[in-house]
Design a protein around this motif. Structure first.
Motif: not given
Length: 86
Positions: A22-49
């Motif tokens: 709420a402080d950031r004018d977004t939803s918990v769903s968007r926060l979770v989605e952004a988090y999962f996107a960040a931790v599963t982001e691929t860098n070329g052919d391999r996942k970020q570690t």
């Protein structure tokens, strides 16, 4: 395409997440989605570690055999909402 995902979290964590969102004018769903996107982001052919210490502490915490199934969750909801109505 969006799809529903159910998560079970501590009530205090949920309330803090809602306030944070709420402080950031977004939803918990968007926060979770952004988090999962960040931790599963691929860098070329391999996942970020390069995970933060907080993220690394949760990797592998749950064994598949320890996960609750759908029947357990339905029972939890029934008990929760029956308790609230009395």
């Amino acid at each position: 395409m969006s799809k529903k995902l159910t998560l079970r979290l501590d009530e205090d964590v949920i309330e803090r997440a809602k306030a944070y969102a709420a402080d950031r004018d977004t939803s918990v769903s968007r926060l979770v989605e952004a988090y999962f996107a960040a931790v599963t982001e691929t860098n070329g052919d391999r996942k970020q570690t390069s995970f933060s210490g907080t993220t690394r502490q949760f990797i592998g915490v749950l064994d598949e055999a320890d996960e609750a199934d759908e029947a357990d969750y339905k029972q939890h909801l029934e008990e929760k909402y029956l308790d609230e109505s009395t």
